[in-house]
Enzyme design. Structure first.
Site, PDB file in Angstrom:
ATOM      1  N   ARG A 172       2.345 -20.545  -1.357  1.00 57.75           N
ATOM      2  CA  ARG A 172       2.897 -21.354  -2.453  1.00 57.75           C
ATOM      3  C   ARG A 172       4.356 -20.984  -2.675  1.00 57.75           C
ATOM      4  O   ARG A 172       4.773 -19.857  -2.392  1.00 57.75           O
ATOM      5  CB  ARG A 172       2.088 -21.149  -3.739  1.00 57.75           C
ATOM      6  CG  ARG A 172       2.388 -19.862  -4.460  1.00 57.75           C
ATOM      7  CD  ARG A 172       1.405 -19.581  -5.583  1.00 57.75           C
ATOM      8  NE  ARG A 172       1.364 -20.582  -6.641  1.00 57.75           N
ATOM      9  CZ  ARG A 172       2.211 -20.635  -7.660  1.00 57.75           C
ATOM     10  NH1 ARG A 172       3.200 -19.763  -7.766  1.00 57.75           N
ATOM     11  NH2 ARG A 172       2.083 -21.562  -8.591  1.00 57.75           N
ATOM     12  N   GLU A 229       3.351   0.968   1.388  1.00 59.54           N
ATOM     13  CA  GLU A 229       3.244  -0.173   0.455  1.00 59.54           C
ATOM     14  C   GLU A 229       2.326   0.167  -0.719  1.00 59.54           C
ATOM     15  O   GLU A 229       2.553  -0.277  -1.839  1.00 59.54           O
ATOM     16  CB  GLU A 229       2.724  -1.413   1.197  1.00 59.54           C
ATOM     17  CG  GLU A 229       2.755  -2.698   0.355  1.00 59.54           C
ATOM     18  CD  GLU A 229       1.632  -2.813  -0.656  1.00 59.54           C
ATOM     19  OE1 GLU A 229       1.888  -3.295  -1.778  1.00 59.54           O
ATOM     20  OE2 GLU A 229       0.497  -2.400  -0.365  1.00 59.54           O
ATOM     21  N   GLU A 230       1.267   0.936  -0.450  1.00 59.21           N
ATOM     22  CA  GLU A 230       0.293   1.239  -1.508  1.00 59.21           C
ATOM     23  C   GLU A 230       0.873   2.171  -2.566  1.00 59.21           C
ATOM     24  O   GLU A 230       0.230   2.459  -3.559  1.00 59.21           O
ATOM     25  CB  GLU A 230      -0.970   1.869  -0.903  1.00 59.21           C
ATOM     26  CG  GLU A 230      -1.701   1.007   0.124  1.00 59.21           C
ATOM     27  CD  GLU A 230      -2.421  -0.181  -0.493  1.00 59.21           C
ATOM     28  OE1 GLU A 230      -2.402  -0.338  -1.713  1.00 59.21           O
ATOM     29  OE2 GLU A 230      -2.995  -0.973   0.283  1.00 59.21           O
ATOM     30  N   HIS A 270      -9.603  -2.560  -0.636  1.00 55.70           N
ATOM     31  CA  HIS A 270      -9.693  -1.240  -1.301  1.00 55.70           C
ATOM     32  C   HIS A 270     -11.149  -0.802  -1.524  1.00 55.70           C
ATOM     33  O   HIS A 270     -11.402   0.126  -2.271  1.00 55.70           O
ATOM     34  CB  HIS A 270      -8.914  -1.200  -2.636  1.00 55.70           C
ATOM     35  CG  HIS A 270      -7.444  -1.365  -2.468  1.00 55.70           C
ATOM     36  ND1 HIS A 270      -6.512  -0.826  -3.343  1.00 55.70           N
ATOM     37  CD2 HIS A 270      -6.709  -1.997  -1.524  1.00 55.70           C
ATOM     38  CE1 HIS A 270      -5.295  -1.138  -2.936  1.00 55.70           C
ATOM     39  NE2 HIS A 270      -5.386  -1.864  -1.839  1.00 55.70           N
ATOM     40  N   ASP A 310       0.607   1.475   6.013  1.00 54.32           N
ATOM     41  CA  ASP A 310      -0.059   2.640   5.416  1.00 54.32           C
ATOM     42  C   ASP A 310      -1.516   2.359   5.057  1.00 54.32           C
ATOM     43  O   ASP A 310      -1.950   1.218   4.937  1.00 54.32           O
ATOM     44  CB  ASP A 310       0.699   3.112   4.164  1.00 54.32           C
ATOM     45  CG  ASP A 310       0.849   2.023   3.117  1.00 54.32           C
ATOM     46  OD1 ASP A 310       1.090   0.860   3.491  1.00 54.32           O
ATOM     47  OD2 ASP A 310       0.714   2.324   1.913  1.00 54.32           O
TER      48      ASP A 310
HETATM   49 NI    NI Z   1      -2.369  -4.307   1.008  1.00 54.35          NI
END
Ligand code: NI
Length: 407
Positions: free
Chosen positions: A189, A149-150, A376, A91
């Site tokens: 990690r 996802e956002e 962003h 997205d």
């Molecule tokens: Ni992202």
């Protein structure tokens, strides 16, 4: 449309196998096509069509329409074995692109400003390569193309739709292109990589009146100000100093005129932490502080508090798999950044709650080429050399996790 693809590579790609290097110009072409048609969460129709068209072309079995626009491609090798999932989000964001590039967004007010166009291209490249090389590994690879996802989050509905079952997924990996790291570095990690994301909205209900006669009122601005200050003690006084956390009040609205005492004040904010044990502690302190200060002043309050995403926590064995593979692809030992963490959040976290896995950052910034704006940002863009590196890391993870070499 024909794209002019920059052939010059920004880093030495000799560690990347020739066939994947040869895919590079197609990876760039796919990424740029996707970049031109950004779509917001759960509206990724054109994106899904593009993915579907490629999977059909390559005769890779897939299911579409999962959690609205999600797709799962299943690549079965020539011999039985475990099941590894690879997740890519697809997205875009409600941002007007400010880049003057040939492949700039054609959708007004929408932009791939986080690099998910790159994630989709990398996942497609991985699917293509694996479908052509089924003898190099055992078992099954599921490639999960995830919407939204956002926000509001496509991972959870995809899990609820059963994408981790039938066949059961043994482990999952995923990556985020990351402009906080230069091209050629990988951040990986064990344990928490990204923070939990929580949100709150609070309304302070006081009693309005004349600005000259505060004794007849309950001043919601005074109450709210004390709350904003006191909330700072959650991190400084309640959270263990070795645990990182954030409590940010991002909005505070009250009042209509300089001589009127506001009867209500509204605030909202975000909370971040890595240690799941902090969920209840922060939640309880937030409400206790708001309730206590309101009670002290005779005000009331309405509080809404919810978790958007839990912390993104990597399994140590799968993180070691990714680390060892990344070390083969990027310059070692400097290329692998072991203690990379960010207080941003990710709904990959929901997948990692279900099966062991690893989410990692693939460095994509290249300041020399002006490609270093943060995610962003309306000028966000990344060095596309990272696309081939992403495919190589995924492919090597598949070959190592689904190894057909007898140990
Ligand atoms: Ni992202």
């Amino acid at each position: 449309m024909v794209f002019t693809v920059t052939e010059a590579q920004s880093v030495d790609l000799t560690r990347i196998r020739v066939e994947i290097r040869n895919l590079q110009s197609r990876l760039v072409e796919w990424r740029r096509k996707l970049h031109q048609k950004p779509e917001l969460g759960f509206q990724e129709q054109l994106t899904a069509e593009f993915i579907q068209q490629k999977l059909q072309e390559w005769q890779i079995p897939h299911r579409t329409g999962i959690a609205k626009t999600g797709i799962v491609a299943t690549i079965v090798s020539n011999s039985p074995g475990k099941v590894l999932a690879i997740r890519a989000d697809m997205d875009a964001l409600p941002i007007q692109e400010a880049n003057e590039v040939s492949y700039r967004s054609q959708h007004d007010g929408k932009m791939h400003a986080c690099g998910h166009d790159g994630h989709t291209a990398i996942a497609l490249g991985t699917a293509y390569y694996l479908s052509q090389h089924k003898d190099n590994w055992n078992g099954i690879v599921k490639i999960i193309f995830q919407p939204a996802e956002e926000g509001p989050g496509g991972a959870k509905p995809m899990i609820e739709a059963g994408v981790l079952h039938n066949p059961e997924v043994d482990a999952i990996i995923g990556l985020h292109l990351f402009n906080n790291l230069p091209l050629g570095k990988v951040g990986v990690r064990a344990g928490a990589l990204m923070a939990a994301v929580e949100c709150f909205r609070c309304q302070i209900l006081g009693k309005g009146g004349h600005g000259a006669m505060p004794d007849q009122t309950v001043d919601s601005i005074v109450v709210a100000s004390q709350i904003v200050n006191a909330l700072q003690t959650i991190v400084s006084r309640n959270v263990r100093p070795l645990d990182a956390a954030v409590v940010t009040v991002g909005e505070l609205h009250a009042g209509t005129a300089l001589n009127i005492i506001a009867d209500t004040a509204k605030m909202s904010g975000t909370i971040r932490y890595f240690n799941p044990d902090l969920e209840n502690l922060i939640r309880e302190r937030l409400e206790a502080i708001i309730a206590g200060i309101c009670q002290m002043h005779g005000a009331n309050y309405e509080l809404n508090h919810w978790q958007l995403y839990p912390p993104t926590i990597n399994d140590s064995a799968i993180a070691e798999l990714v680390r060892s593979v990344a070390a083969e692809v990027v310059e070692t030992p400097v290329g692998v950044v072991p203690e990379c963490q960010t207080t941003a959040g990710e709904d990959m976290s929901f997948f990692l709650q279900e099966v062991p896995g690893c989410y990692f950052f693939l460095g994509s910034a290249n300041p020399d080429r002006g490609l270093a704006y943060p995610h962003h940002h309306p000028r966000f863009d990344f060095d596309e050399t990272a696309l081939g590196m992403g495919v190589e890391i995924f492919v090597r993870c598949v070959e190592k996790f689904l190894s057909n070499k007898s140990c």
